[in-house]
Design an enzyme around this catalytic site. Structure first.
Site, mmCIF file in Angstrom:
data_model
loop_
_atom_site.group_PDB
_atom_site.id
_atom_site.type_symbol
_atom_site.label_atom_id
_atom_site.label_comp_id
_atom_site.label_asym_id
_atom_site.label_seq_id
_atom_site.Cartn_x
_atom_site.Cartn_y
_atom_site.Cartn_z
ATOM 1 N N GLU A 161 8.513 7.280 -5.092
ATOM 2 C CA GLU A 161 8.295 6.781 -6.466
ATOM 3 C C GLU A 161 8.423 7.862 -7.533
ATOM 4 O OE1 GLU A 161 4.484 4.777 -6.340
ATOM 5 O OE2 GLU A 161 5.034 3.637 -4.561
ATOM 6 N N ASN A 191 11.876 6.911 -1.137
ATOM 7 C CA ASN A 191 11.270 5.578 -1.063
ATOM 8 C C ASN A 191 10.770 5.138 -2.442
ATOM 9 O OD1 ASN A 191 10.169 3.363 0.514
ATOM 10 N ND2 ASN A 191 8.140 4.265 0.238
ATOM 11 N N GLU A 195 8.031 -1.546 2.804
ATOM 12 C CA GLU A 195 6.647 -1.965 2.491
ATOM 13 C C GLU A 195 6.603 -3.413 2.014
ATOM 14 O OE1 GLU A 195 4.725 0.699 -0.312
ATOM 15 O OE2 GLU A 195 5.642 2.468 0.567
ATOM 16 N N HIS A 203 7.560 -4.782 -3.014
ATOM 17 C CA HIS A 203 6.274 -5.429 -3.305
ATOM 18 C C HIS A 203 6.566 -6.474 -4.386
ATOM 19 C CE1 HIS A 203 3.854 -2.633 -1.020
ATOM 20 N NE2 HIS A 203 4.470 -1.621 -1.602
ATOM 21 N N ASP A 218 5.868 -6.958 0.894
ATOM 22 C CA ASP A 218 4.845 -8.009 0.891
ATOM 23 C C ASP A 218 5.112 -8.917 -0.285
ATOM 24 O OD1 ASP A 218 3.775 -6.289 -1.075
ATOM 25 O OD2 ASP A 218 1.981 -5.806 0.078
HETATM 26 O O1 9MR Z 1 -1.936 0.461 0.532
HETATM 27 C C1 9MR Z 1 -2.262 1.781 0.195
HETATM 28 C C2 9MR Z 1 -3.712 1.879 -0.228
HETATM 29 O O2 9MR Z 1 -4.544 1.509 0.852
HETATM 30 C C3 9MR Z 1 -4.004 3.301 -0.687
HETATM 31 O O3 9MR Z 1 -5.293 3.337 -1.198
HETATM 32 C C4 9MR Z 1 -3.020 3.710 -1.782
HETATM 33 C C5 9MR Z 1 -3.247 5.158 -2.192
HETATM 34 O O4 9MR Z 1 -3.053 6.013 -1.097
HETATM 35 O O5 9MR Z 1 -1.701 3.556 -1.346
HETATM 36 C C6 9MR Z 1 -1.358 2.251 -0.944
HETATM 37 O O6 9MR Z 1 -0.027 2.237 -0.469
HETATM 38 C C7 9MR Z 1 1.030 2.442 -1.423
HETATM 39 C C8 9MR Z 1 2.145 3.190 -0.728
HETATM 40 O O7 9MR Z 1 1.652 4.386 -0.159
HETATM 41 C C9 9MR Z 1 3.273 3.484 -1.699
HETATM 42 N N1 9MR Z 1 3.765 2.276 -2.306
HETATM 43 C C10 9MR Z 1 2.753 1.405 -2.907
HETATM 44 C C11 9MR Z 1 1.638 1.110 -1.900
HETATM 45 C C12 9MR Z 1 0.609 0.164 -2.490
HETATM 46 O O8 9MR Z 1 -0.022 0.750 -3.579
#
Ligand code: 9MR
Length: 336
Positions: A143, A189, A255, A225, A257
């Site tokens: 990101e 990513n 990822e 997402h 959903d």
């Molecule tokens: O789902 C993840 C959540 O449990 C964590 O708290 C958060 C911070 O580490 O990250 C979330 O996962 C993210 C992923 O690493 C990157 N893309 C977006 C995801 C959802 O926020």
């Protein structure tokens, strides 16, 4: 809330995994190691039966692996790697450079550019070296490009780069990861990049330049997402995936959903609409020669980040009782 009768997964040898393996594909999900999941054997049972690749939802991130300057903790990642090895599954490493999940010792202090660069260098070398030869790939940078298609200044890491050198920290991240483990595949990513738009144009052009400069990058991850009723242009997704594939990059859906607002009842038509979103994206992946992996962010609606963080719910292929939803059946039928 279950509004229609459905058949449980148990004891079935015709799984997503068995079908994906016949096609030489990776199918998987994000695994979380919290008390709730550690106390739920069905969670791990379902992972190994239905999937052949795991991405850690949290335990390989900066704040989890490197919570103070001199402390590294790989225990969570090691557990996932052991589980994967034991069950002949692969692991996607996630993630080395991201503006979130950065611990206070990095974020709260005012370091010089030089010091910050040294911190990132040490982090990447240590983490990639620890997991050397154990992973399928790394999401090296996550990101880093904004909606406008330009490299973002969000978070601490871009501060390493002065003015027109913005982006050097990204290039170095790939070089350092490659030095530490020359065999692991290195990915970029991001989210909101599945269709052709300003952001995916930016990602495409940036990666194209990296390749031209000889920066080691091998693949691109599309998070996806999305929500169940947002318009998705299937043609645009296919065209977009193709242009990345034409650069010789591997593609992973990393990822996915598909959230449903909490106030919308989970009726059969709503769940069918959700399944249709999965069909469009997974179908586009299957139509793209270098698209080799499809992962969802979690595996069951029982445990999903969107329940806590957004006003959406029920985004995955299995419901909160691990029963297959229409989206599961659609993904499975595409693997026929
Ligand atoms: O789902 C993840 C959540 O449990 C964590 O708290 C958060 C911070 O580490 O990250 C979330 O996962 C993210 C992923 O690493 C990157 N893309 C977006 C995801 C959802 O926020």
């Amino acid at each position: 809330m279950i509004l229609f009768a459905t058949q449980a997964l148990g004891g079935n040898s015709d799984t997503l995994r068995s079908r994906a393996e016949k096609k030489g594909l990776f199918i998987g999900g994000a695994m979380r190691l919290y008390k709730e999941t550690l106390d739920d054997p069905k969670y791990f049972e379902t992972f190994k039966n239905e999937f052949n690749v795991i991405v850690p939802e949290h335990v390989m991130k900066f704040d989890a692996t490197h919570s103070s300057e001199k402390t590294y903790d790989f225990s969570g990642g090691d557990l996932i790697v052991d589980f994967a090895n034991h069950n002949s599954m692969k692991v996607r490493g996630h993630t080395l450079v991201w503006h979130e999940a950065v611990p206070p010792w990095v974020n709260q202090y005012k370091y010089s550019r030089r010091k910050l660069k040294a911190i990132l260098h040490d982090h990447i070398l240590s983490v990639v070296t620890h997991f050397k030869s154990k992973l399928l790939c790394w999401d090296v940078v996550n990101e880093a490009i904004g909606e406008d298609g330009k490299i973002s200044r969000e978070g601490i890491w871009p501060r390493i780069d002065k003015g027109k050198h913005l982006g050097d920290y990204i290039k170095n991240a790939y070089r350092w990861a490659h030095q530490a483990d020359p065999d692991v595949l290195l990915f970029y990513n991001d989210y909101g990049t599945e269709e052709i738009n300003k952001k995916s144009d930016g990602v495409y052009n940036f990666i194209k330049d990296l390749k031209k400069e000889g920066v080691p990058i091998h693949g691109v991850g599309f998070q996806v997402h999305i929500s169940y009723n947002e318009p998705l242009n299937e043609e645009s997704i296919r065209e977009n995936f193709k242009r990345f594939s034409d650069l010789g990059l591997l593609l992973h859906i990393t990822e996915m959903d598909v959230g449903i607002p909490k106030d919308v009842p989970l009726t059969p038509p709503v769940l069918e609409q959700q399944a249709e979103q999965y069909r469009k994206v997974f179908g586009a992946c299957l139509a793209t020669p270098l698209c080799q992996a499809f992962l969802t962010w979690g595996i069951t609606d029982k445990y999903t980040w969107i329940n806590q963080v957004t006003d959406m719910t029920a985004p995955l292929l299995l419901d909160e009782f691990y029963l297959p939803k229409p989206a599961y059946r659609v993904v499975k039928s595409l693997l026929d």
